[in-house]
Design a protein around this motif. Structure first.
Motif, PDB file in Angstrom:
ATOM      1  N   VAL A   1      43.168 -51.377  17.317  1.00  0.00           N
ATOM      2  CA  VAL A   1      42.303 -51.240  18.802  1.00  0.00           C
ATOM      3  C   VAL A   1      43.094 -50.271  19.623  1.00  0.00           C
ATOM      4  O   VAL A   1      42.121 -49.340  20.159  1.00  0.00           O
ATOM      5  N   MET A   2      44.305 -50.435  19.787  1.00  0.00           N
ATOM      6  CA  MET A   2      44.924 -49.804  20.934  1.00  0.00           C
ATOM      7  C   MET A   2      44.752 -48.094  20.945  1.00  0.00           C
ATOM      8  O   MET A   2      44.522 -47.599  21.960  1.00  0.00           O
ATOM      9  N   PRO A   3      44.947 -47.468  19.722  1.00  0.00           N
ATOM     10  CA  PRO A   3      44.316 -46.073  19.763  1.00  0.00           C
ATOM     11  C   PRO A   3      43.205 -45.783  20.212  1.00  0.00           C
ATOM     12  O   PRO A   3      43.303 -44.626  21.012  1.00  0.00           O
ATOM     13  N   LEU A   4      42.298 -46.317  19.810  1.00  0.00           N
ATOM     14  CA  LEU A   4      40.922 -46.169  20.330  1.00  0.00           C
ATOM     15  C   LEU A   4      40.622 -46.405  21.719  1.00  0.00           C
ATOM     16  O   LEU A   4      40.208 -45.641  22.282  1.00  0.00           O
ATOM     17  N   LEU A   5      41.511 -47.324  22.381  1.00  0.00           N
ATOM     18  CA  LEU A   5      41.379 -47.740  24.023  1.00  0.00           C
ATOM     19  C   LEU A   5      42.205 -46.745  24.639  1.00  0.00           C
ATOM     20  O   LEU A   5      41.770 -46.054  25.726  1.00  0.00           O
ATOM     21  N   GLU A   6      43.258 -46.249  24.084  1.00  0.00           N
ATOM     22  CA  GLU A   6      43.988 -45.312  24.794  1.00  0.00           C
ATOM     23  C   GLU A   6      43.466 -43.849  24.613  1.00  0.00           C
ATOM     24  O   GLU A   6      43.603 -43.043  25.485  1.00  0.00           O
ATOM     25  N   GLY A   7      42.625 -43.676  23.667  1.00  0.00           N
ATOM     26  CA  GLY A   7      42.144 -42.359  23.574  1.00  0.00           C
ATOM     27  C   GLY A   7      40.780 -42.294  24.655  1.00  0.00           C
ATOM     28  O   GLY A   7      40.709 -40.998  25.002  1.00  0.00           O
ATOM     29  N   LYS A   8      40.391 -43.483  24.929  1.00  0.00           N
ATOM     30  CA  LYS A   8      39.318 -43.291  25.967  1.00  0.00           C
ATOM     31  C   LYS A   8      39.862 -43.512  27.427  1.00  0.00           C
ATOM     32  O   LYS A   8      39.522 -43.084  28.372  1.00  0.00           O
ATOM     33  N   LEU A   9      41.009 -44.576  27.571  1.00  0.00           N
ATOM     34  CA  LEU A   9      41.487 -44.877  28.939  1.00  0.00           C
ATOM     35  C   LEU A   9      43.063 -44.293  29.273  1.00  0.00           C
ATOM     36  O   LEU A   9      43.335 -44.473  30.264  1.00  0.00           O
TER      37      LEU A   9
ATOM     38  N   SER B   1      47.345 -44.431  28.367  1.00  0.00           N
ATOM     39  CA  SER B   1      48.163 -45.327  28.338  1.00  0.00           C
ATOM     40  C   SER B   1      47.952 -46.588  29.176  1.00  0.00           C
ATOM     41  O   SER B   1      47.727 -46.529  30.224  1.00  0.00           O
ATOM     42  N   LEU B   2      48.146 -47.783  28.160  1.00  0.00           N
ATOM     43  CA  LEU B   2      47.523 -49.055  29.326  1.00  0.00           C
ATOM     44  C   LEU B   2      48.671 -50.105  29.749  1.00  0.00           C
ATOM     45  O   LEU B   2      48.636 -50.644  30.549  1.00  0.00           O
ATOM     46  N   GLY B   3      49.867 -49.598  29.319  1.00  0.00           N
ATOM     47  CA  GLY B   3      51.071 -49.924  30.005  1.00  0.00           C
ATOM     48  C   GLY B   3      51.235 -51.491  30.216  1.00  0.00           C
ATOM     49  O   GLY B   3      51.353 -51.827  31.184  1.00  0.00           O
ATOM     50  N   LEU B   4      50.553 -52.064  29.298  1.00  0.00           N
ATOM     51  CA  LEU B   4      50.580 -54.016  29.331  1.00  0.00           C
ATOM     52  C   LEU B   4      52.019 -54.303  29.169  1.00  0.00           C
ATOM     53  O   LEU B   4      52.748 -53.976  28.437  1.00  0.00           O
ATOM     54  N   ASP B   5      52.245 -55.121  30.423  1.00  0.00           N
ATOM     55  CA  ASP B   5      53.967 -55.883  30.531  1.00  0.00           C
ATOM     56  C   ASP B   5      53.641 -56.923  29.850  1.00  0.00           C
ATOM     57  O   ASP B   5      52.863 -57.989  30.321  1.00  0.00           O
ATOM     58  N   LEU B   6      54.036 -57.215  28.885  1.00  0.00           N
ATOM     59  CA  LEU B   6      54.100 -58.480  28.047  1.00  0.00           C
ATOM     60  C   LEU B   6      54.592 -59.706  28.958  1.00  0.00           C
ATOM     61  O   LEU B   6      54.106 -60.924  28.590  1.00  0.00           O
TER      62      LEU B   6
ATOM     63  N   GLU C   1      46.317 -65.771  39.836  1.00  0.00           N
ATOM     64  CA  GLU C   1      46.887 -64.725  40.228  1.00  0.00           C
ATOM     65  C   GLU C   1      47.483 -63.853  38.844  1.00  0.00           C
ATOM     66  O   GLU C   1      47.386 -62.708  38.680  1.00  0.00           O
ATOM     67  N   SER C   2      47.881 -64.837  37.973  1.00  0.00           N
ATOM     68  CA  SER C   2      48.642 -64.337  36.803  1.00  0.00           C
ATOM     69  C   SER C   2      47.656 -63.605  35.893  1.00  0.00           C
ATOM     70  O   SER C   2      47.595 -62.666  35.402  1.00  0.00           O
ATOM     71  N   TYR C   3      46.639 -64.018  35.887  1.00  0.00           N
ATOM     72  CA  TYR C   3      45.128 -63.739  35.170  1.00  0.00           C
ATOM     73  C   TYR C   3      44.893 -62.390  35.902  1.00  0.00           C
ATOM     74  O   TYR C   3      44.499 -61.414  34.999  1.00  0.00           O
ATOM     75  N   ARG C   4      44.753 -62.166  37.002  1.00  0.00           N
ATOM     76  CA  ARG C   4      44.445 -60.976  37.592  1.00  0.00           C
ATOM     77  C   ARG C   4      45.417 -60.016  37.327  1.00  0.00           C
ATOM     78  O   ARG C   4      44.915 -58.836  36.997  1.00  0.00           O
ATOM     79  N   ARG C   5      46.490 -60.243  37.297  1.00  0.00           N
ATOM     80  CA  ARG C   5      47.659 -59.221  37.152  1.00  0.00           C
ATOM     81  C   ARG C   5      47.750 -58.741  35.562  1.00  0.00           C
ATOM     82  O   ARG C   5      47.584 -57.606  35.458  1.00  0.00           O
ATOM     83  N   VAL C   6      47.232 -59.688  34.703  1.00  0.00           N
ATOM     84  CA  VAL C   6      46.762 -59.162  33.310  1.00  0.00           C
ATOM     85  C   VAL C   6      45.677 -58.242  33.100  1.00  0.00           C
ATOM     86  O   VAL C   6      45.791 -56.907  32.592  1.00  0.00           O
ATOM     87  N   LEU C   7      44.617 -58.632  33.866  1.00  0.00           N
ATOM     88  CA  LEU C   7      43.261 -57.793  33.727  1.00  0.00           C
ATOM     89  C   LEU C   7      43.849 -56.595  34.487  1.00  0.00           C
ATOM     90  O   LEU C   7      43.275 -55.298  34.117  1.00  0.00           O
ATOM     91  N   SER C   8      44.544 -56.598  35.407  1.00  0.00           N
ATOM     92  CA  SER C   8      44.590 -55.168  36.243  1.00  0.00           C
ATOM     93  C   SER C   8      45.392 -54.302  35.595  1.00  0.00           C
ATOM     94  O   SER C   8      45.331 -53.006  35.408  1.00  0.00           O
ATOM     95  N   SER C   9      46.636 -54.909  34.729  1.00  0.00           N
ATOM     96  CA  SER C   9      47.342 -53.788  33.848  1.00  0.00           C
ATOM     97  C   SER C   9      46.613 -53.383  32.636  1.00  0.00           C
ATOM     98  O   SER C   9      46.874 -52.147  32.134  1.00  0.00           O
ATOM     99  N   LEU C  10      45.549 -54.026  32.358  1.00  0.00           N
ATOM    100  CA  LEU C  10      44.549 -53.553  31.212  1.00  0.00           C
ATOM    101  C   LEU C  10      43.423 -52.657  32.011  1.00  0.00           C
ATOM    102  O   LEU C  10      42.662 -52.151  31.116  1.00  0.00           O
ATOM    103  N   ARG C  11      43.530 -52.587  32.998  1.00  0.00           N
ATOM    104  CA  ARG C  11      42.675 -51.834  33.883  1.00  0.00           C
ATOM    105  C   ARG C  11      41.055 -52.406  33.723  1.00  0.00           C
ATOM    106  O   ARG C  11      40.097 -51.591  33.703  1.00  0.00           O
TER     107      ARG C  11
END
Length: 88
Positions: free
Chosen positions: A48-56, A58-63, A76-86
């Motif tokens: 899935v990641m290549p498809l998303l990166e093609g549209k959005l 680089s997603l730069g998710l911090d594990l 708060e941590s949930y919102r940070r995850v969502l934000s990192s995924l845009r």
């Protein structure tokens, strides 16, 4: 949602990179929900990641953000995850 560990069967990503969850009745309450980590693992998979990166781009998710959310389950941590995924 209880089926996000097999997200391919329950998630539709449209041409404009919108994500739709299809619920077939497996939703339930859990004291330790795992749906956020399950869906993020799916979205960051090799499939899935290549498809998303093609549209959005680089997603730069911090594990570490995902680990923090899994440990604390805080809003708060949930919102940070969502934000990192845009997502927000």
């Amino acid at each position: 949602h209880g089926e996000l560990s097999r997200a391919r069967k329950h998630v539709i990503v449209t041409a404009d990179a919108s994500v739709k969850l299809i619920d077939f009745g497996a939703a339930r309450f859990s004291s330790r929900p795992r749906n956020v980590t399950s869906i993020v693992r799916y979205l960051t998979s090799r499939e899935v990641m290549p498809l998303l990166e093609g549209k959005l781009g680089s997603l730069g998710l911090d594990l570490d953000l995902l680990r923090e959310y899994a440990r604390t389950l805080s809003e708060e941590s949930y919102r940070r995850v969502l934000s990192s995924l845009r997502v927000i």
